[in-house]
Design an enzyme around this catalytic site. Structure first.
Site, short mmCIF file in Angstrom:
data_model
loop_
_atom_site.label_atom_id
_atom_site.label_comp_id
_atom_site.label_asym_id
_atom_site.label_seq_id
_atom_site.Cartn_x
_atom_site.Cartn_y
_atom_site.Cartn_z
CB SER A 99 -0.63 -2.54 -0.75
OG SER A 99 -1.48 -2.10 0.29
CG ASP A 215 -3.74 -4.90 -0.20
OD1 ASP A 215 -2.84 -5.06 -1.03
OD2 ASP A 215 -3.56 -4.40 0.92
#
Length: 381
Positions: A99, A215
């Site tokens: 991320s 993510d």
């Protein structure tokens, strides 16, 4: 200049100079050039012991890996961590990021300097953050993510492939269909990073061949295991998960109607018999008072709506809570774990607090130097 003490394995002390923290009012008065001077590279005294240990690592062929964890805006603390490692000449032979960790890690791996990373982070004021939001018809995400992708491209990634990077780098995403962890270390870097930072519900998933990716923090918040697969011998992990002393349980107080923490499980009793007695509510004598109370109630309802978190905060925080639960498992293989200072004071979307976060990363890494040296000694045995 403010001095931070450090103590090495032999008990010798030294000083590390770092610029003092500015108040928000002072920071606003500074020009970008002056601010850069305030946040220049760390001035350090030489550490002969650490230099000797690093030289021995290189001679023995030991590789250092840096795992950068997920955590939205808090990820700007990664810059402070890298700054200290670089200042002490601690090699970063490979990076794995998830991320926001993949954003900082990929930019540094591509050749961005600490100064460039800081400038990019410090430019993220509220107006800049909002300008990167590109609402789309809410089908699979509130934001398309195209503006973020364009911004990363302009920063340093361009159309780079993993083979173009100066430091070996890999990132993690999640297959939204199966929940499988997807390791990305081939092809276009920007597309891989864009997939890794796609917070479910906020950013639309990225189509990668026949897969839709979101993510990577959903399955691997701090990719230590990925560094192990890449061949790292000494792994330094940066976790942005806030450590909580214990899990609390809240229950409605039948007398007040408020949510209160249960101190002991013994107090949690559900009785089958008996019903909750209702309080006797006194009749309102005056119609005027009735209208006044009604108006106050409506005002309170509006205030609650204004004070409640927005949808971006709700989605980001929900994912973060889940990630925090599995972070400890991800950190098992790490030799040194760094948790930047004061990240608990910054919400997941406060990108305008880069200065606080970077300094938090710096301070935590300075404190971790002792453990880094201790780890190196163990690995050299």
């Amino acid at each position: 200049m403010t001095n931070y003490d450090y103590i090495d394995n032999r008990g010798r002390s030294g000083l590390i100079n770092q610029t003092p923290t500015l108040t928000h009012r002072q920071a606003r008065r500074l020009s970008s050039r002056q601010r850069d001077e305030q946040m220049k590279n760390i001035e350090i005294e030489k550490d002969p012991e650490l230099e000797s240990l690093i030289a021995k690592c290189k001679k023995k062929g030991l590789k250092f890996g840096l795992a950068l964890g997920s955590g939205s805006a808090r990820g700007m603390a990664h810059i402070g961590v890298i700054q200290v490692l670089e200042a002490y000449h601690i090699p970063i032979d490979m990076i794995a990021g998830t991320s926001i960790g993949s954003v900082v890690g990929s930019l540094y791996a591509a050749g961005a300097s600490i100064k460039q990373l800081k400038e990019a982070a410090l430019s993220m004021k509220w107006s800049k953050t909002i300008s990167l939001m590109d609402p789309t018809i809410p089908h699979s995400g509130l934001l398309s993510g195209n503006r973020v992708e364009k911004h990363l491209k302009e920063l340093f990634l361009n159309d780079k492939t993993f083979d173009d990077l100066k430091i070996s780098f890999a990132t993690v995403a999640t297959d939204v269909d199966t929940g499988a962890k997807v390791i990305l270390n081939q092809g276009n870097v920007l597309k891989a990073v864009r997939a890794s930072l796609s917070i479910p519900g906020i950013f639309a998933p990225v189509k990668y061949h026949d897969y839709y990716l979101v993510d990577g923090g959903v399955v691997d918040p701090v990719p230590v295991d990925l560094l192990q697969q890449m061949g790292a011998n000494i792994i330094i992990a940066v976790s942005l998960a806030i450590k909580r002393p214990h899990t609390i349980t809240l229950m409605i107080n039948k007398e007040t109607g408020a949510l209160e923490e249960i101190a002991s499980s013994d107090k949690f009793q559900i009785k089958k018999e008996g019903r909750l007695k209702l309080r006797v509510v006194e009749k309102i004598a005056s119609l005027v008072n009735k209208e006044k109370n009604s108006l106050k109630k409506k005002i309170d309802e509006v205030k609650v709506k204004l004070e409640s978190p927005n949808i971006f905060e709700v989605l980001a925080q929900s994912i973060y809570i889940m990630e925090a639960e599995i972070t400890s498992q991800c950190l098992i293989g790490a030799d040194v774990v760094i948790v930047p200072f004061e990240i608990e004071k910054v919400s997941l979307l406060e990108f305008n607090k880069a200065e606080t976060l970077i300094e938090g990363g710096i301070k935590a890494t300075l404190k971790a130097l002792y453990h880094i040296k201790k780890t190196i000694k163990q690995k050299l045995k």
